[in-house]
Design a protein around this motif. Structure first.
Motif, PDB file in Angstrom:
ATOM      1  N   MET A   1       0.923  -1.169   0.083  1.00 54.04           N
ATOM      2  CA  MET A   1       0.042  -0.034  -0.171  1.00 54.04           C
ATOM      3  C   MET A   1       1.030   1.436  -0.030  1.00 54.04           C
ATOM      4  SD  MET A   1      -2.713   1.035   2.736  1.00 54.04           S
ATOM      5  CE  MET A   1      -1.827   1.880   4.154  1.00 54.04           C
ATOM      6  N   ALA A   2       0.382   2.169  -0.774  1.00 57.70           N
ATOM      7  CA  ALA A   2       1.356   3.536  -0.825  1.00 57.70           C
ATOM      8  C   ALA A   2       0.587   4.743  -0.382  1.00 57.70           C
ATOM      9  CB  ALA A   2       1.753   3.611  -2.126  1.00 57.70           C
ATOM     10  N   LEU A   3       1.213   5.400   0.186  1.00 60.49           N
ATOM     11  CA  LEU A   3       0.421   6.809   0.835  1.00 60.49           C
ATOM     12  C   LEU A   3       0.344   7.711  -0.400  1.00 60.49           C
ATOM     13  CD1 LEU A   3       2.432   7.310   3.840  1.00 60.49           C
ATOM     14  CD2 LEU A   3       0.024   6.471   3.773  1.00 60.49           C
ATOM     15  N   PRO A   4      -0.760   8.421  -0.533  1.00 61.02           N
ATOM     16  CA  PRO A   4      -0.720   9.427  -1.546  1.00 61.02           C
ATOM     17  C   PRO A   4       0.290  10.518  -1.578  1.00 61.02           C
ATOM     18  CG  PRO A   4      -2.850   9.446  -0.041  1.00 61.02           C
ATOM     19  CD  PRO A   4      -1.962   8.683   0.402  1.00 61.02           C
ATOM     20  N   GLU A   5       1.020  10.513  -2.655  1.00 61.85           N
ATOM     21  CA  GLU A   5       2.457  11.155  -2.848  1.00 61.85           C
ATOM     22  C   GLU A   5       2.053  12.918  -2.493  1.00 61.85           C
ATOM     23  OE1 GLU A   5       4.789  10.655  -6.177  1.00 61.85           O
ATOM     24  OE2 GLU A   5       4.286   8.432  -6.137  1.00 61.85           O
ATOM     25  N   ALA A   6       0.929  13.401  -3.115  1.00 63.12           N
ATOM     26  CA  ALA A   6       0.520  14.680  -2.950  1.00 63.12           C
ATOM     27  C   ALA A   6       0.568  15.125  -1.361  1.00 63.12           C
ATOM     28  CB  ALA A   6      -0.531  14.989  -3.623  1.00 63.12           C
ATOM     29  N   GLU A   7      -0.114  14.096  -0.680  1.00 59.85           N
ATOM     30  CA  GLU A   7      -0.488  14.275   1.025  1.00 59.85           C
ATOM     31  C   GLU A   7       0.815  14.276   1.651  1.00 59.85           C
ATOM     32  OE1 GLU A   7      -3.217  15.590   1.700  1.00 59.85           O
ATOM     33  OE2 GLU A   7      -4.608  14.970   0.305  1.00 59.85           O
ATOM     34  N   VAL A   8       1.659  13.425   1.182  1.00 56.75           N
ATOM     35  CA  VAL A   8       2.813  13.212   1.631  1.00 56.75           C
ATOM     36  C   VAL A   8       3.913  14.586   1.647  1.00 56.75           C
ATOM     37  CG1 VAL A   8       5.312  12.087   1.767  1.00 56.75           C
ATOM     38  CG2 VAL A   8       3.162  10.763   1.601  1.00 56.75           C
ATOM     39  N   ALA A   9       3.801  14.805   0.243  1.00 53.10           N
ATOM     40  CA  ALA A   9       4.430  16.223   0.032  1.00 53.10           C
ATOM     41  C   ALA A   9       4.020  17.542   0.890  1.00 53.10           C
ATOM     42  CB  ALA A   9       4.459  16.498  -1.447  1.00 53.10           C
ATOM     43  N   ARG A  10       2.699  17.351   0.984  1.00 52.64           N
ATOM     44  CA  ARG A  10       1.902  18.614   1.793  1.00 52.64           C
ATOM     45  C   ARG A  10       2.482  18.585   3.142  1.00 52.64           C
ATOM     46  NH1 ARG A  10      -4.710  19.365   2.048  1.00 52.64           N
ATOM     47  NH2 ARG A  10      -4.607  21.411   3.036  1.00 52.64           N
ATOM     48  N   VAL A  11       2.555  17.332   3.889  1.00 45.06           N
ATOM     49  CA  VAL A  11       3.012  17.231   5.327  1.00 45.06           C
ATOM     50  C   VAL A  11       4.399  17.538   5.305  1.00 45.06           C
ATOM     51  CG1 VAL A  11       3.101  15.588   7.246  1.00 45.06           C
ATOM     52  CG2 VAL A  11       1.201  15.374   5.811  1.00 45.06           C
ATOM     53  N   ARG A  12       5.182  17.157   4.507  1.00 48.22           N
ATOM     54  CA  ARG A  12       6.706  17.379   4.680  1.00 48.22           C
ATOM     55  C   ARG A  12       6.976  18.850   4.507  1.00 48.22           C
ATOM     56  NH1 ARG A  12       9.313  12.610   1.086  1.00 48.22           N
ATOM     57  NH2 ARG A  12       9.721  11.312   2.738  1.00 48.22           N
ATOM     58  N   ASP A  13       6.037  19.741   3.555  1.00 47.51           N
ATOM     59  CA  ASP A  13       6.262  21.099   3.183  1.00 47.51           C
ATOM     60  C   ASP A  13       5.569  21.742   4.823  1.00 47.51           C
ATOM     61  OD1 ASP A  13       7.001  20.734   0.825  1.00 47.51           O
ATOM     62  OD2 ASP A  13       5.160  21.342  -0.209  1.00 47.51           O
ATOM     63  N   TRP A  14       4.646  21.215   5.393  1.00 44.26           N
ATOM     64  CA  TRP A  14       4.138  21.918   6.707  1.00 44.26           C
ATOM     65  C   TRP A  14       5.359  21.867   7.715  1.00 44.26           C
ATOM     66  CZ3 TRP A  14       3.346  19.700  11.285  1.00 44.26           C
ATOM     67  CH2 TRP A  14       2.689  20.346  12.191  1.00 44.26           C
ATOM     68  N   CYS A  15       5.763  20.442   7.640  1.00 42.52           N
ATOM     69  CA  CYS A  15       7.062  20.347   8.710  1.00 42.52           C
ATOM     70  C   CYS A  15       8.111  21.192   8.286  1.00 42.52           C
ATOM     71  CB  CYS A  15       7.661  18.831   8.706  1.00 42.52           C
ATOM     72  SG  CYS A  15       6.558  17.563   9.307  1.00 42.52           S
ATOM     73  N   ALA A  16       8.519  21.544   7.163  1.00 43.30           N
ATOM     74  CA  ALA A  16       9.721  22.205   6.745  1.00 43.30           C
ATOM     75  C   ALA A  16       9.250  23.780   7.320  1.00 43.30           C
ATOM     76  CB  ALA A  16       9.982  22.235   5.456  1.00 43.30           C
ATOM     77  N   GLY A  17       8.269  24.080   7.198  1.00 41.46           N
ATOM     78  CA  GLY A  17       7.754  25.444   7.535  1.00 41.46           C
ATOM     79  C   GLY A  17       7.555  25.661   8.884  1.00 41.46           C
ATOM     80  N   ARG A  18       7.478  24.811   9.579  1.00 41.49           N
ATOM     81  CA  ARG A  18       6.988  24.851  11.112  1.00 41.49           C
ATOM     82  C   ARG A  18       8.087  25.588  12.032  1.00 41.49           C
ATOM     83  NH1 ARG A  18       2.849  24.968  14.665  1.00 41.49           N
ATOM     84  NH2 ARG A  18       3.504  23.563  16.439  1.00 41.49           N
ATOM     85  N   VAL A  19       9.375  25.638  11.486  1.00 38.05           N
ATOM     86  CA  VAL A  19      10.360  26.200  12.404  1.00 38.05           C
ATOM     87  C   VAL A  19      11.026  27.211  11.573  1.00 38.05           C
ATOM     88  CG1 VAL A  19      12.539  25.710  13.357  1.00 38.05           C
ATOM     89  CG2 VAL A  19      10.942  24.118  13.435  1.00 38.05           C
ATOM     90  N   PRO A  20      11.150  28.382  12.070  1.00 41.39           N
ATOM     91  CA  PRO A  20      12.088  29.464  11.352  1.00 41.39           C
ATOM     92  C   PRO A  20      13.285  29.096  10.967  1.00 41.39           C
ATOM     93  CG  PRO A  20      10.954  30.470  13.289  1.00 41.39           C
ATOM     94  CD  PRO A  20      10.712  28.848  13.426  1.00 41.39           C
ATOM     95  N   GLU A  21      13.953  29.557  10.062  1.00 43.56           N
ATOM     96  CA  GLU A  21      15.266  29.483   9.209  1.00 43.56           C
ATOM     97  C   GLU A  21      16.185  29.568  10.226  1.00 43.56           C
ATOM     98  OE1 GLU A  21      18.008  29.709   5.480  1.00 43.56           O
ATOM     99  OE2 GLU A  21      15.781  29.938   5.083  1.00 43.56           O
ATOM    100  N   ARG A  22      16.185  30.735  10.862  1.00 45.67           N
ATOM    101  CA  ARG A  22      17.263  31.236  11.858  1.00 45.67           C
ATOM    102  C   ARG A  22      17.640  30.310  13.205  1.00 45.67           C
ATOM    103  NH1 ARG A  22      14.241  33.097  16.091  1.00 45.67           N
ATOM    104  NH2 ARG A  22      12.252  33.893  15.722  1.00 45.67           N
ATOM    105  N   VAL A  23      16.577  29.339  13.470  1.00 48.75           N
ATOM    106  CA  VAL A  23      16.884  28.406  14.412  1.00 48.75           C
ATOM    107  C   VAL A  23      16.837  26.745  14.132  1.00 48.75           C
ATOM    108  CG1 VAL A  23      15.619  29.979  16.349  1.00 48.75           C
ATOM    109  CG2 VAL A  23      14.267  28.147  15.113  1.00 48.75           C
ATOM    110  N   ARG A  24      16.878  26.633  12.937  1.00 49.77           N
ATOM    111  CA  ARG A  24      17.040  25.317  12.268  1.00 49.77           C
ATOM    112  C   ARG A  24      18.274  24.543  12.671  1.00 49.77           C
ATOM    113  NH1 ARG A  24      14.030  26.071   6.484  1.00 49.77           N
ATOM    114  NH2 ARG A  24      11.889  26.602   7.536  1.00 49.77           N
ATOM    115  N   ASP A  25      19.299  25.156  13.121  1.00 47.03           N
ATOM    116  CA  ASP A  25      20.451  24.649  13.438  1.00 47.03           C
ATOM    117  C   ASP A  25      20.059  23.855  15.069  1.00 47.03           C
ATOM    118  OD1 ASP A  25      20.238  27.248  14.740  1.00 47.03           O
ATOM    119  OD2 ASP A  25      22.512  27.247  14.923  1.00 47.03           O
ATOM    120  N   GLN A  26      19.264  24.367  15.590  1.00 44.03           N
ATOM    121  CA  GLN A  26      18.953  23.796  16.904  1.00 44.03           C
ATOM    122  C   GLN A  26      17.655  23.098  17.143  1.00 44.03           C
ATOM    123  OE1 GLN A  26      18.326  27.299  19.310  1.00 44.03           O
ATOM    124  NE2 GLN A  26      20.010  28.556  18.216  1.00 44.03           N
TER     125      GLN A  26
END
Length: 112
Positions: A1-26
């Protein structure tokens, strides 16, 4: 069974945008992909990188996909690292509704 690729991409984008870039080293939020679910994980930089260079990874939430119904269900993690169904949001075909609930976190069960 495969997860819907568009939804996986949506969640990954949400995760990436959750933390400001200035603190991503932490701290950063990542999405682990498994055949039947996605796990949102909070990652923290090592306290003593010379002793242990590994980032700590703590699961925050799980988004489980049911192919038969085409719906996503939200789960929270307890202190024993076990996942339980989050009853305040019903299963939905729109994973964005579950991401909105994670953002709102009205019970402080996901982000404290």
């Amino acid at each position: 069974m495969a997860l819907p690729e568009a939804e996986v991409a949506r969640v990954r984008d949400w995760c990436a945008g959750r933390v400001p870039e200035r603190v991503r080293d932490q701290v950063r939020i990542e999405c682990d992909v498994d055949p039947r679910h996605l796990t949102v994980v909070e990652c923290r930089a090592p306290w003593r990188p010379a002793e242990n260079p590994e980032w700590t990874r703590l699961p925050v939430a799980r988004l489980r996909y049911t192919q038969r119904t085409g719906t996503w269900t939200l789960y929270y993690r307890d202190r024993n690292l076990r996942f339980h169904r989050y009853d305040l949001t019903p299963p939905t075909p729109d994973v964005g509704k579950l991401l909105d609930e994670l953002d709102r976190d009205p019970t402080a069960i996901f982000w404290g």
